[in-house]
Design a protein around this motif. Structure first.
Motif, mmCIF file in Angstrom:
data_model
loop_
_atom_site.group_PDB
_atom_site.id
_atom_site.type_symbol
_atom_site.label_atom_id
_atom_site.label_comp_id
_atom_site.label_asym_id
_atom_site.label_seq_id
_atom_site.Cartn_x
_atom_site.Cartn_y
_atom_site.Cartn_z
ATOM 1 N N PRO A 44 0.804 -1.233 0.000
ATOM 2 C CA PRO A 44 0.000 0.000 0.000
ATOM 3 C C PRO A 44 0.831 1.275 0.000
ATOM 4 C CG PRO A 44 0.007 -1.002 2.183
ATOM 5 C CD PRO A 44 0.693 -1.958 1.272
ATOM 6 N N ALA A 45 2.089 1.203 0.463
ATOM 7 C CA ALA A 45 2.915 2.412 0.566
ATOM 8 C C ALA A 45 4.226 2.227 -0.190
ATOM 9 C CB ALA A 45 3.192 2.747 2.025
ATOM 10 N N LYS A 46 4.721 3.301 -0.770
ATOM 11 C CA LYS A 46 6.021 3.268 -1.435
ATOM 12 C C LYS A 46 7.147 3.599 -0.457
ATOM 13 C CE LYS A 46 6.757 4.987 -5.449
ATOM 14 N NZ LYS A 46 6.861 5.913 -6.608
ATOM 15 N N ARG A 47 6.812 4.371 0.545
ATOM 16 C CA ARG A 47 7.838 4.838 1.475
ATOM 17 C C ARG A 47 7.263 4.905 2.895
ATOM 18 N NH1 ARG A 47 5.435 8.904 -1.228
ATOM 19 N NH2 ARG A 47 6.520 8.240 -3.116
ATOM 20 N N TYR A 134 16.301 1.676 -0.047
ATOM 21 C CA TYR A 134 17.177 2.717 0.493
ATOM 22 C C TYR A 134 16.609 3.164 1.835
ATOM 23 C CZ TYR A 134 18.908 3.173 -4.321
ATOM 24 O OH TYR A 134 19.441 2.923 -5.562
ATOM 25 N N THR A 135 17.523 3.486 2.760
ATOM 26 C CA THR A 135 17.115 4.057 4.045
ATOM 27 C C THR A 135 18.015 5.245 4.357
ATOM 28 O OG1 THR A 135 16.283 1.973 4.971
ATOM 29 C CG2 THR A 135 16.945 3.667 6.535
ATOM 30 N N TRP A 136 17.384 6.353 4.751
ATOM 31 C CA TRP A 136 18.128 7.523 5.206
ATOM 32 C C TRP A 136 17.787 7.772 6.672
ATOM 33 C CZ3 TRP A 136 16.291 7.217 0.194
ATOM 34 C CH2 TRP A 136 17.239 7.429 -0.823
ATOM 35 N N GLN A 200 16.329 8.172 -6.759
ATOM 36 C CA GLN A 200 16.344 7.191 -5.673
ATOM 37 C C GLN A 200 15.176 7.409 -4.717
ATOM 38 O OE1 GLN A 200 20.230 7.811 -3.960
ATOM 39 N NE2 GLN A 200 21.197 6.227 -5.245
ATOM 40 N N LEU A 201 14.899 8.665 -4.408
ATOM 41 C CA LEU A 201 13.829 8.978 -3.463
ATOM 42 C C LEU A 201 12.455 8.601 -4.003
ATOM 43 C CD1 LEU A 201 15.051 12.444 -2.118
ATOM 44 C CD2 LEU A 201 14.899 10.311 -0.829
ATOM 45 N N GLU A 203 11.855 5.913 -5.764
ATOM 46 C CA GLU A 203 11.714 4.459 -5.843
ATOM 47 C C GLU A 203 10.731 4.002 -4.769
ATOM 48 O OE1 GLU A 203 13.261 2.292 -7.859
ATOM 49 O OE2 GLU A 203 15.016 3.321 -8.675
ATOM 50 N N ASP A 204 10.359 2.720 -4.800
ATOM 51 C CA ASP A 204 9.533 2.163 -3.736
ATOM 52 C C ASP A 204 10.434 1.519 -2.675
ATOM 53 O OD1 ASP A 204 10.468 -0.004 -5.104
ATOM 54 O OD2 ASP A 204 8.527 -1.009 -5.304
ATOM 55 N N LYS A 205 9.807 1.061 -1.576
ATOM 56 C CA LYS A 205 10.526 0.403 -0.465
ATOM 57 C C LYS A 205 11.588 1.329 0.160
ATOM 58 C CE LYS A 205 9.893 -4.229 -2.405
ATOM 59 N NZ LYS A 205 8.969 -3.795 -3.474
ATOM 60 N N ILE A 206 11.199 2.585 0.361
ATOM 61 C CA ILE A 206 12.092 3.598 0.922
ATOM 62 C C ILE A 206 11.738 3.826 2.394
ATOM 63 C CG2 ILE A 206 12.900 5.987 0.751
ATOM 64 C CD1 ILE A 206 13.671 4.246 -1.610
ATOM 65 N N VAL A 207 12.769 4.035 3.238
ATOM 66 C CA VAL A 207 12.545 4.310 4.666
ATOM 67 C C VAL A 207 13.299 5.578 5.057
ATOM 68 C CG1 VAL A 207 12.845 3.496 7.037
ATOM 69 C CG2 VAL A 207 12.244 1.871 5.235
ATOM 70 N N PHE A 208 12.613 6.451 5.796
ATOM 71 C CA PHE A 208 13.249 7.602 6.441
ATOM 72 C C PHE A 208 13.145 7.386 7.953
ATOM 73 C CE2 PHE A 208 11.377 9.269 2.496
ATOM 74 C CZ PHE A 208 12.510 9.767 1.867
ATOM 75 N N PHE A 209 14.259 7.500 8.649
ATOM 76 C CA PHE A 209 14.280 7.273 10.101
ATOM 77 C C PHE A 209 14.779 8.533 10.793
ATOM 78 C CE2 PHE A 209 16.897 5.327 13.747
ATOM 79 C CZ PHE A 209 15.858 5.509 14.656
#
Length: 932
Positions: A44-47, A134-136, A200-201, A203-209
């Motif tokens: 359901p979510a890309k990021r 990707y994770t930032w 890159q941002l 794309e799907d399967k992205i995480v921001f922490f």
């Protein structure tokens, strides 16, 4: 066996016993070799954006102020309009590293991470970050790097502020959170000018922490009820709202972003965490955005085992509680990445707003992912166990696992999604029980080996006491050497058989140590069997009623000490009983003034275990009072010794130490005043603190080695450091304890005459540096059992008297503010450990004095202490359990660790205190260390 050899062997044996508990109960639960499980449906979510407000309590977020004002209005609106909420239940220890591992990797950190300060990975593990594209990350240098190091490839990017910013004396710790928010906004601005980053941002399967440490830092420095802590909560809320707005604008309001807001742990009212108080284990969880169930009203009563929901004013909104590890599979499901391979979390379906098909597929992936861990664990245990000894976990044999998985897959294919979800839940429960079964498979075997070694070692020490320090009839000179050789061959064969058995099972190196240790120990016991025969022959000449009385005394005393670990108030009862000793023993008739002093000092010390362990506000007035009390006592001593052998050099040394005590009593008050005014730690105070700490190790060596001269010098040096590490009433503890210790020395001197021992030493003439005449060293008597028990009791008092580490959450950073304010777990932990050891050293030096004054060798009395301590440790070993609440499990294990650590420390401190008392430092000459 000479003294040094016996000491080294005893130390190694106890280190083995100590380490064994980690192999039995604290081994890493992680296994490797599993396959990732993917959901074959679009996510359901890309990021996903993960906000972790370090140290935020659930009630601090949800409960309105006294005037009804909401502390986090933005997140409150999310709860009421667009998202789902609940409480995330953390596990002990409630610390940052284990909390973040549970959140992001889905498993509960094993204690082996403590050895690296929870900064590095003791073993590599999978995480949501690792499974992402990707994770930032932005935040603390203590948390972020561990997830980057554990990631495969180079797709986890960390941005951390300098460690020096984590300063408890900072004027505004909320700047840590402001830094994170500013960096994220700057990052998104720069991405608009960087085409590679922009692609890159998107794309799907992205995480921001976003790791937000300001709340935790302000809570430690100012307490959770402070304006700084509460204001920081409001700042975080507005920061989250701003970041959400910026992100939605950046991604064109595509509705494909999911948000998770939570905390790694809470915090007690006194600004600490680590244990299991609800204020530490109840953390907030708010989830909203793509794929998340929107707020739902409810009219039914929600029972969560607490009454908080009414106080929070959220009783009409559905609350969904989770275990902290459940958040990892929730985040994985939202962005469509495999659940971390080592996760033991269970996907909380009520948070998802998706089809039943998607929920069933997600639960199926969750179940198979946990089952994969079970299979690897089972295979590992089967490979390291002889086939005829292997007992599989019956509810999940190979055939049952295959049947479970195929049946669940069939239900999904037929569209029976609800039934498939139920099957997955059953499979997860059984797989979790199976993981625990194989994880603890060798526990009974290892436990029996350790107990066998324990009993053997204690028996050997008892035999050594009887052989070398008791007045038994000596065994005949003609020993059967042939029988001894045969016994040696038998034990060599036993050792070889044990080694072959362990080799065939491919056991680890530590298994050999635990299983082979009992062999030489029991050989030593059986080799001295003749001593038991001599004891039996001596029975008719013993006073059996007195022996039975001492046996009852020791048994009752050990049980009292064991109970005191659970209830500190028992120590008060023990001190009250101890106060009656002069009356019971008849010493009161001989020395009334000292008996009265004994009673008063016992009763004064008995107050401390009744005082709160934690929860107190810093009050440096107590520190000033403790310094004044120490100065008054020292002044009286110097005055009384003016014409009694106190040399001019010693007098000036004492005066210098008195000035140091006065300075150290003032420094904490000055430091805390400066910090309250947010002016930072004064450099002068910091220099005084570190100089005092370093000088405390050698200044006593400059004083006379006369008994009371040296003891007073040691006491003043130690109390100077203790004052600098004190924040409240505990500063009074060492002076009161020392009062009792000085009286104890006098009372034991009187007890020698009372029991008919002639030629006692005059205390004023005893010199630690003089070697005791071997002809004057006496054998042990039954009364020495009492002396040893008194010593163990005083050690427990020294340990738990002020509750310094009676609970892990009693850690208060304010205790080390005179030395440093920038967060450094190793230095802070070392200083707090030294604070705990100072009362130990006071008791140890007193014990050394009692041994000298009662004409005992330093070895004999300590052996009895060793037996009593080992019996306590064995008692706690049997009390260790792996069931019940996490508090019960952690407490039972920590008690054993504490007793074993205490025994090891006593063995090491006995050497240290001997050096402190018996050696003198001459300027320009080397220190000569003498051992009795």
């Amino acid at each position: 066996m000479n003294m040094i050899t016996f000491f080294i062997v005893g130390l190694l044996v106890h280190v083995v016993f100590f380490i064994s508990i980690f192999d039995i109960y604290f081994t890493s639960p992680l296994v490797h070799g599993m396959s990732p499980q993917r959901v074959p449906l679009p996510s359901p979510a890309k990021r996903l954006v993960l906000f972790v407000a370090d140290g935020l309590r659930a009630d601090s977020m949800f409960k309105p102020d006294t005037n009804g004002t909401i502390r986090m209005p933005y997140l409150r609106s999310v709860i009421q309009e667009s998202g789902s909420w609940g409480v995330s239940h953390t596990r002990v220890p409630t610390e940052s590293r284990p909390g973040h591992v549970a959140l992001i990797a889905g498993f509960y950190e094993d204690v082996s991470a403590v050895a690296k300060g929870w900064k590095e990975n003791p073993v590599e593990f999978d995480s949501v970050f690792n499974e992402s594209r990707y994770t930032w990350c932005w935040g603390s240098p203590d948390i972020l790097p561990m997830f980057a190091k554990g990631a495969s490839g180079d797709h986890v990017y960390t941005h951390t502020y300098p460690a020096a910013m984590e300063d408890f004396a900072s004027k505004d710790a909320s700047k840590l959170d402001t830094w994170v928010f500013d960096q994220v906004k700057e990052f998104l601005r720069s991405a608009k000018e960087n085409q590679t980053l922009m692609s890159q941002l998107h794309e799907d399967k992205i995480v921001f922490f976003l790791h937000l440490l300001g709340i935790d830092t302000n809570g430690h420095a100012h307490r959770p009820m402070s304006k700084e802590y509460l204001d920081n909560i409001g700042l975080v809320d507005s920061g989250v709202a701003e970041i959400v707005t910026v992100l939605e604008e950046f991604f064109g309001n595509d509705g494909r972003t999911a948000y998770v807001f939570t905390a790694d742990h809470g915090m007690t009212n006194w600004g600490s965490h680590g244990a299991s108080h609800p204020s530490e284990t109840l953390t907030p969880l708010v989830v909203w955005g793509a794929g998340v169930q929107r707020a739902q009203r409810t009219t039914t009563f929600q029972n969560y085992g607490d009454d908080y929901i009414r106080e929070w004013g959220l009783e009409t909104y559905r609350r969904i509680d989770v275990n902290q590890a459940d958040i990892a599979p929730l985040m994985s499901s939202l962005i469509g990445v495999p659940i971390p391979l080592n996760s033991v979390g269970v996907l909380p379906l009520k948070y998802l707003n998706n089809s039943q098909h998607f929920k069933a597929e997600s639960m199926y992936a969750n179940a198979v992912q946990i089952l994969e861990q079970f299979k690897v664990k089972m295979t590992q245990k089967k490979e390291t166990t002889l086939s005829f000894l292997f007992t599989p976990y019956q509810p999940l044999t190979d055939s049952k696992m295959t049947e479970f998985v195929s049946h669940t897959r069939s239900l999904i294919q037929k569209g029976h999604f609800d039934e498939a979800i139920q099957q997955c839940e059953v499979l997860i429960d059984q797989a979790m029980e199976g993981l625990s079964y194989y994880h603890t498979y060798d526990r009974l075997f290892l436990g029996c080996s350790v107990v066998l070694g324990f009993i053997g070692w204690t028996s050997y020490v008892v035999l050594v006491i009887l052989k070398t320090h008791a007045s038994l009839r000596k065994p005949p000179a003609s020993r059967d050497k042939t029988a001894g050789r045969h016994l040696g061959r038998v034990f060599v064969c036993v050792g070889l058989l044990v080694s072959v058995f362990l080799f065939l099972q491919a056991s680890s190196f530590t298994y050999y140590i635990y299983c082979l240790l009992p062999v030489p120990v029991w050989y030593g016991v059986l080799k001295e069997f003749g001593i038991l025969v001599d004891l039996m022959r001596s029975v008719p000449s013993l006073n059996l009623s007195k022996c039975f009385g001492y046996f009852v005394l020791v048994t009752f005393g050990i049980e009292l000490l064991v109970v005191s670990f659970f209830y500190r108030a028992v120590l008060t009862l023990g001190l009250i009983v101890l106060a009656l000793w002069p009356v019971v023993s008849g010493l009161y008739r001989k020395t009334k003034s000292r008996s009265v002093s004994w009673v008063l000092s016992c009763l004064c010390l008995a107050v401390f275990p009744l005082l709160p362990v934690v929860g107190r506000e810093p009050n440096t007035n107590y520190v000033l009072c403790a310094g004044a009390l120490m100065l008054f006592t020292s002044f009286l001593y110097i005055l009384s010794r003016r014409h009694a052998g106190l040399h001019t050099r010693d007098r000036w040394l004492f005066i210098g130490q008195m000035l140091q005590v006065a300075l150290c009593a003032y420094v904490p008050s000055s430091t805390h005043s400066s910090l309250q005014l947010k002016q930072g730690l004064p450099l002068f105070n910091q220099l005084i603190s570190w100089t005092t700490l370093v000088s405390s190790f050698f200044v006593p060596l400059l004083s006379s080695t006369r008994l009371f001269h040296r003891l007073l010098s040691i006491l003043m040096s130690l109390i100077c450091v203790y004052l600098l590490l004190s924040t409240g009433y505990e500063a009074l503890f060492p002076p009161v304890l020392s009062w009792l210790m000085f009286v104890w020395i006098h009372m034991e001197q009187e007890a020698i005459d009372t029991h008919g021992m002639s030629n006692r030493n005059e205390l004023s003439h005893i010199d630690f540096a003089e070697n005791i005449d071997l002809s004057r060293i006496r054998q042990l008597s039954l009364d020495d059992i009492r002396r040893s028990h008194f010593f163990v009791f005083f050690i427990i008092i020294a340990f738990f008297g002020t509750g310094n580490i009676a609970s892990i959450n009693s850690f208060d950073p304010a205790s080390v503010y005179c030395f440093l304010t920038v967060f450094n777990p190793f230095i802070m932990g070392g200083l707090l450990m030294w604070k705990v050891l100072i009362p130990f050293i006071i008791v140890m030096c007193t014990f050394e004095s009692v041994q000298v004054s009662t004409r005992l060798s330093s070895r004999s009395l300590f052996l009895i202490v060793l037996v009593i301590s080992d019996l306590m440790a064995l008692h706690f070993f049997f009390l260790v359990k792996d069931y019940g609440s996490w508090l019960d499990i952690g407490t039972s294990i920590s008690h054993y660790v504490i007793v074993m650590s205490m025994t090891i420390f006593l063995m090491l401190l006995s050497v240290m205190t001997h050096i402190l008392t018996s050696n003198k430092l001459h300027i320009g000459q080397k220190v000569k260390v003498h051992f009795k």
